[in-house]
Design a protein around this motif. Structure first.
Motif, PDB file in Angstrom:
ATOM      1  N   PHE A  99       0.821  -1.144  -0.333  1.00 55.52           N
ATOM      2  CA  PHE A  99       0.253   0.239  -0.218  1.00 55.52           C
ATOM      3  C   PHE A  99       0.732   1.099   0.440  1.00 55.52           C
ATOM      4  CE2 PHE A  99      -2.279  -3.137   1.829  1.00 55.52           C
ATOM      5  CZ  PHE A  99      -3.660  -3.171   1.142  1.00 55.52           C
ATOM      6  N   PRO A 100       0.311   2.594  -0.520  1.00 54.68           N
ATOM      7  CA  PRO A 100       0.869   3.551  -0.437  1.00 54.68           C
ATOM      8  C   PRO A 100       1.460   3.372   1.208  1.00 54.68           C
ATOM      9  CG  PRO A 100      -0.582   3.981  -1.060  1.00 54.68           C
ATOM     10  CD  PRO A 100      -1.070   1.966  -1.221  1.00 54.68           C
ATOM     11  N   ARG A 101       3.071   4.658   0.887  1.00 54.02           N
ATOM     12  CA  ARG A 101       3.160   4.896   1.828  1.00 54.02           C
ATOM     13  C   ARG A 101       2.866   6.231   3.239  1.00 54.02           C
ATOM     14  NH1 ARG A 101       6.065  -0.309   3.365  1.00 54.02           N
ATOM     15  NH2 ARG A 101       6.670  -0.925   1.424  1.00 54.02           N
ATOM     16  N   ASP A 102       2.148   6.694   2.337  1.00 54.00           N
ATOM     17  CA  ASP A 102       1.814   8.172   2.815  1.00 54.00           C
ATOM     18  C   ASP A 102       0.937   8.729   3.322  1.00 54.00           C
ATOM     19  OD1 ASP A 102      -0.034   7.492   0.156  1.00 54.00           O
ATOM     20  OD2 ASP A 102       0.410   9.256  -1.016  1.00 54.00           O
ATOM     21  N   THR A 103      -0.198   7.063   3.659  1.00 48.27           N
ATOM     22  CA  THR A 103      -1.501   7.935   4.881  1.00 48.27           C
ATOM     23  C   THR A 103      -1.158   6.739   6.180  1.00 48.27           C
ATOM     24  OG1 THR A 103      -2.567   5.912   3.476  1.00 48.27           O
ATOM     25  CG2 THR A 103      -2.856   8.426   2.443  1.00 48.27           C
ATOM     26  N   ALA A 104      -1.755   7.919   6.856  1.00 49.95           N
ATOM     27  CA  ALA A 104      -1.685   6.455   8.038  1.00 49.95           C
ATOM     28  C   ALA A 104      -2.675   5.165   7.897  1.00 49.95           C
ATOM     29  CB  ALA A 104      -2.560   7.263   9.260  1.00 49.95           C
ATOM     30  N   ASP A 105      -3.677   5.049   7.132  1.00 47.11           N
ATOM     31  CA  ASP A 105      -4.378   3.676   6.519  1.00 47.11           C
ATOM     32  C   ASP A 105      -3.478   3.018   5.677  1.00 47.11           C
ATOM     33  OD1 ASP A 105      -6.800   1.856   7.190  1.00 47.11           O
ATOM     34  OD2 ASP A 105      -6.718   2.680   4.999  1.00 47.11           O
ATOM     35  N   GLY A 106      -2.531   3.312   4.688  1.00 52.26           N
ATOM     36  CA  GLY A 106      -1.339   2.574   4.002  1.00 52.26           C
ATOM     37  C   GLY A 106      -0.422   2.049   5.029  1.00 52.26           C
ATOM     38  N   MET A 107      -0.001   3.313   5.883  1.00 50.82           N
ATOM     39  CA  MET A 107       0.675   2.708   6.490  1.00 50.82           C
ATOM     40  C   MET A 107       0.402   1.374   8.159  1.00 50.82           C
ATOM     41  SD  MET A 107       3.904   4.163   6.466  1.00 50.82           S
ATOM     42  CE  MET A 107       4.703   3.750   7.683  1.00 50.82           C
ATOM     43  N   ARG A 108      -0.963   1.257   7.868  1.00 49.91           N
ATOM     44  CA  ARG A 108      -1.271   0.579   9.253  1.00 49.91           C
ATOM     45  C   ARG A 108      -1.021  -0.458   8.341  1.00 49.91           C
ATOM     46  NH1 ARG A 108      -6.337  -1.533   9.397  1.00 49.91           N
ATOM     47  NH2 ARG A 108      -7.110   0.475   8.543  1.00 49.91           N
ATOM     48  N   LEU A 109      -1.850  -0.975   7.291  1.00 52.09           N
ATOM     49  CA  LEU A 109      -2.233  -1.564   5.761  1.00 52.09           C
ATOM     50  C   LEU A 109      -1.407  -2.518   5.451  1.00 52.09           C
ATOM     51  CD1 LEU A 109      -4.709  -0.281   3.749  1.00 52.09           C
ATOM     52  CD2 LEU A 109      -5.654  -2.343   5.427  1.00 52.09           C
ATOM     53  N   ASN A 110       0.169  -1.503   5.675  1.00 55.97           N
ATOM     54  CA  ASN A 110       1.119  -2.706   5.044  1.00 55.97           C
ATOM     55  C   ASN A 110       2.576  -3.162   6.552  1.00 55.97           C
ATOM     56  OD1 ASN A 110       1.824  -1.746   2.574  1.00 55.97           O
ATOM     57  ND2 ASN A 110       2.688   0.527   3.089  1.00 55.97           N
ATOM     58  N   LEU A 111       1.818  -2.601   7.907  1.00 58.33           N
ATOM     59  CA  LEU A 111       1.876  -3.284   8.906  1.00 58.33           C
ATOM     60  C   LEU A 111       1.411  -4.268   9.524  1.00 58.33           C
ATOM     61  CD1 LEU A 111       4.124  -3.476  11.317  1.00 58.33           C
ATOM     62  CD2 LEU A 111       2.260  -2.210  12.935  1.00 58.33           C
ATOM     63  N   VAL A 112       0.429  -4.677   8.992  1.00 65.23           N
ATOM     64  CA  VAL A 112      -0.626  -6.130   8.910  1.00 65.23           C
ATOM     65  C   VAL A 112       0.309  -6.595   7.702  1.00 65.23           C
ATOM     66  CG1 VAL A 112      -3.017  -6.742   8.610  1.00 65.23           C
ATOM     67  CG2 VAL A 112      -2.842  -4.952   9.826  1.00 65.23           C
ATOM     68  N   GLY A 113       0.278  -6.381   6.707  1.00 68.72           N
ATOM     69  CA  GLY A 113       0.500  -7.036   5.692  1.00 68.72           C
ATOM     70  C   GLY A 113       1.535  -7.674   5.668  1.00 68.72           C
ATOM     71  N   GLU A 114       3.127  -6.770   6.519  1.00 71.24           N
ATOM     72  CA  GLU A 114       3.993  -8.002   7.106  1.00 71.24           C
ATOM     73  C   GLU A 114       3.849  -8.785   7.727  1.00 71.24           C
ATOM     74  OE1 GLU A 114       6.803  -4.236   7.901  1.00 71.24           O
ATOM     75  OE2 GLU A 114       6.967  -3.657   6.335  1.00 71.24           O
ATOM     76  N   PHE A 115       3.875  -7.997   8.792  1.00 71.51           N
ATOM     77  CA  PHE A 115       3.115  -9.559   9.734  1.00 71.51           C
ATOM     78  C   PHE A 115       2.683 -10.684   8.489  1.00 71.51           C
ATOM     79  CE2 PHE A 115       3.302  -6.291  12.905  1.00 71.51           C
ATOM     80  CZ  PHE A 115       4.323  -7.063  13.410  1.00 71.51           C
ATOM     81  N   MET A 116       1.024 -10.311   7.905  1.00 73.76           N
ATOM     82  CA  MET A 116       0.634 -11.709   7.795  1.00 73.76           C
ATOM     83  C   MET A 116       1.677 -12.071   6.482  1.00 73.76           C
ATOM     84  SD  MET A 116      -2.332 -12.366   7.184  1.00 73.76           S
ATOM     85  CE  MET A 116      -2.782 -13.281   6.892  1.00 73.76           C
ATOM     86  N   ARG A 117       2.756 -11.363   5.685  1.00 75.52           N
ATOM     87  CA  ARG A 117       4.116 -12.141   5.141  1.00 75.52           C
ATOM     88  C   ARG A 117       4.142 -13.464   5.464  1.00 75.52           C
ATOM     89  NH1 ARG A 117       8.015  -8.320   2.253  1.00 75.52           N
ATOM     90  NH2 ARG A 117       7.999  -8.451   4.056  1.00 75.52           N
TER      91      ARG A 117
END
Length: 172
Positions: A99-117
């Motif tokens: 997800f784009p890293r320029d929003t709080a939502d994108g940062m949160r989803l990226n963190l979830v995505g990293e854990f899921m990966r």
């Protein structure tokens, strides 16, 4: 190691209904193990991880687990117990930081995505016994696992898994 899976959801739900106090809440979650893309379309044989998930579903079915439970969990809860306010929600879990890293939502989803990966990679590693035990050769599994793991590392391929979440309250 991957658990064998629940073989009889109606019995499980019936037992929960028996022991749950009136007014108590039940929450059940189940994966369907279909890999989907951004549009939430199933990614099939064109994806290594999609093939791995198909092999997992076959392995679970081989052991008589309730492979399709995610699709009908809410209906089973409504049918098996004295429950009310049954609510179903799909939670789309991203695999990887895509997800784009320029929003709080994108940062949160990226963190979830990293854990899921990381969880998916461990799941792939742990699925060997289940999948090989249902008929796939060790060589074929090693090839499938290698490519599936490599694919989930690729952040340019946004993928999701669906977690079906159902909540209900036992009637008074």
């Amino acid at each position: 190691m991957i658990a064998m899976g629940i073989k009889n959801y109606p019995s499980l739900i019936g037992e929960v209904a028996r022991i749950l106090k009136p007014g108590g809440f039940l929450q059940m979650q189940e994966w369907d193990f279909f890999v989907v893309n951004v549009e939430k379309n199933i990614v099939g044989a064109e994806s290594w991880f999609g093939r791995w998930c198909a092999a997992l579903r076959r392995g679970l079915a081989f052991r008589s687990a309730s492979v399709g439970a995610a699709e009908s969990l809410d209906a089973m809860i409504e049918a098996q117990g004295p429950f009310e306010s049954v609510q179903q929600q799909n939670v789309w879990m991203p695999i990887g930081p895509c997800f784009p890293r320029d929003t709080a939502d994108g940062m949160r989803l990226n963190l979830v995505g990293e854990f899921m990966r990381e969880n998916v990679k461990a799941f792939i590693k742990g699925g060997r016994t289940l999948i090989v035990g249902s008929g796939m050769s060790v060589e074929d599994y090693n090839t499938l696992a290698f490519h599936a793991t490599k694919e989930v590392q690729d952040v340019s391929l946004p993928m999701y898994l669906r977690l079906n979440c159902v909540t209900a309250r036992k009637q008074y």
